[in-house]
Design a protein around this motif. Structure first.
Motif, PDB file in Angstrom:
ATOM      1  N   LYS A 204       0.852  -1.188   0.000  1.00 34.52           N
ATOM      2  CA  LYS A 204       0.000   0.000   0.000  1.00 34.52           C
ATOM      3  C   LYS A 204       0.884   1.232   0.000  1.00 34.52           C
ATOM      4  CE  LYS A 204      -3.755   2.360   2.378  1.00 34.52           C
ATOM      5  NZ  LYS A 204      -3.405   3.635   1.832  1.00 34.52           N
ATOM      6  N   GLY A 205       0.705   2.044  -1.024  1.00 28.26           N
ATOM      7  CA  GLY A 205       1.414   3.314  -1.111  1.00 28.26           C
ATOM      8  C   GLY A 205       0.612   4.394  -0.408  1.00 28.26           C
ATOM      9  N   TYR A 206       0.883   5.650  -0.741  1.00 28.88           N
ATOM     10  CA  TYR A 206       0.166   6.755  -0.109  1.00 28.88           C
ATOM     11  C   TYR A 206      -1.311   6.774  -0.490  1.00 28.88           C
ATOM     12  CZ  TYR A 206       4.661   8.565   1.291  1.00 28.88           C
ATOM     13  OH  TYR A 206       5.891   8.705   1.859  1.00 28.88           O
ATOM     14  N   SER A 207      -1.601   6.467  -1.759  1.00 26.61           N
ATOM     15  CA  SER A 207      -2.987   6.588  -2.200  1.00 26.61           C
ATOM     16  C   SER A 207      -3.535   5.343  -2.898  1.00 26.61           C
ATOM     17  CB  SER A 207      -3.117   7.783  -3.147  1.00 26.61           C
ATOM     18  OG  SER A 207      -2.309   7.572  -4.289  1.00 26.61           O
ATOM     19  N   ASP A 208      -2.692   4.330  -3.118  1.00 25.12           N
ATOM     20  CA  ASP A 208      -3.155   3.173  -3.874  1.00 25.12           C
ATOM     21  C   ASP A 208      -2.322   1.945  -3.508  1.00 25.12           C
ATOM     22  OD1 ASP A 208      -4.704   1.792  -5.668  1.00 25.12           O
ATOM     23  OD2 ASP A 208      -3.823   2.687  -7.464  1.00 25.12           O
ATOM     24  N   TYR A 209      -2.810   0.793  -3.922  1.00 25.36           N
ATOM     25  CA  TYR A 209      -2.090  -0.463  -3.747  1.00 25.36           C
ATOM     26  C   TYR A 209      -1.382  -0.805  -5.051  1.00 25.36           C
ATOM     27  CZ  TYR A 209      -4.839  -1.112   0.482  1.00 25.36           C
ATOM     28  OH  TYR A 209      -5.397  -0.951   1.723  1.00 25.36           O
ATOM     29  N   PHE A 210      -0.214  -1.452  -4.961  1.00 24.75           N
ATOM     30  CA  PHE A 210       0.521  -1.839  -6.162  1.00 24.75           C
ATOM     31  C   PHE A 210       1.410  -3.038  -5.872  1.00 24.75           C
ATOM     32  CE2 PHE A 210       2.901   1.452  -3.971  1.00 24.75           C
ATOM     33  CZ  PHE A 210       4.184   0.925  -3.903  1.00 24.75           C
ATOM     34  N   CYS A 211       1.980  -3.593  -6.933  1.00 28.19           N
ATOM     35  CA  CYS A 211       2.831  -4.781  -6.816  1.00 28.19           C
ATOM     36  C   CYS A 211       4.290  -4.379  -6.635  1.00 28.19           C
ATOM     37  CB  CYS A 211       2.717  -5.636  -8.072  1.00 28.19           C
ATOM     38  SG  CYS A 211       1.074  -6.328  -8.307  1.00 28.19           S
ATOM     39  N   ILE A 212       5.006  -5.245  -5.953  1.00 30.70           N
ATOM     40  CA  ILE A 212       6.453  -5.136  -5.846  1.00 30.70           C
ATOM     41  C   ILE A 212       7.007  -6.457  -6.366  1.00 30.70           C
ATOM     42  CG2 ILE A 212       8.433  -4.817  -4.333  1.00 30.70           C
ATOM     43  CD1 ILE A 212       6.591  -3.469  -2.350  1.00 30.70           C
ATOM     44  N   TYR A 213       7.985  -6.366  -7.273  1.00 34.27           N
ATOM     45  CA  TYR A 213       8.561  -7.554  -7.895  1.00 34.27           C
ATOM     46  C   TYR A 213       9.944  -7.815  -7.320  1.00 34.27           C
ATOM     47  CZ  TYR A 213       4.991  -6.037 -11.152  1.00 34.27           C
ATOM     48  OH  TYR A 213       3.817  -5.615 -11.705  1.00 34.27           O
ATOM     49  N   TYR A 214      10.259  -9.082  -7.123  1.00 30.68           N
ATOM     50  CA  TYR A 214      11.587  -9.480  -6.657  1.00 30.68           C
ATOM     51  C   TYR A 214      12.138 -10.463  -7.667  1.00 30.68           C
ATOM     52  CZ  TYR A 214      15.333 -11.379  -3.800  1.00 30.68           C
ATOM     53  OH  TYR A 214      16.558 -11.768  -3.330  1.00 30.68           O
TER      54      TYR A 214
END
Length: 97
Positions: free
Chosen positions: A59-69
């Protein structure tokens, strides 16, 4: 029949665990609907390219997003030897800028 405090605590803990599970499923479904990448794909950001090995949700400041490894690769597609693994953020995707 009266409910004991210990029984109430157990019931509340189960309800909270179910709520967390449902919340995480909803976040995952939302992020996956905006995510064009899957495990094994090449993701490119401002740092370079990685082969996606794992996807997590944030969860960022205003939205959710993916993180890739994944494994960082050179331009010729071979793995880098120094610091071969790293994280990359969906919001830094070169293709979607």
């Amino acid at each position: 029949m009266a409910i004991l405090k210990a029984e109430l605590d157990i019931q509340l803990r189960k309800i909270e665990e179910q709520a967390v599970t449902l919340k995480n499923k909803a976040i995952k479904a939302y992020c996956d609907s905006k995510n064009p990448y899957k495990t094994g794909d090449v993701f490119e950001d401002h740092i370079g390219k990685i082969i996606v090995e794992r996807i997590e949700y944030h969860k960022g400041y205003s939205d959710y997003f993916c993180i890739y490894y994944g494994t960082e690769v050179k331009k010729d597609g071979t793995a880098k030897k120094k610091n071969p693994k790293r994280w990359a953020y969906q919001c830094n995707d070169i293709k979607n800028k």
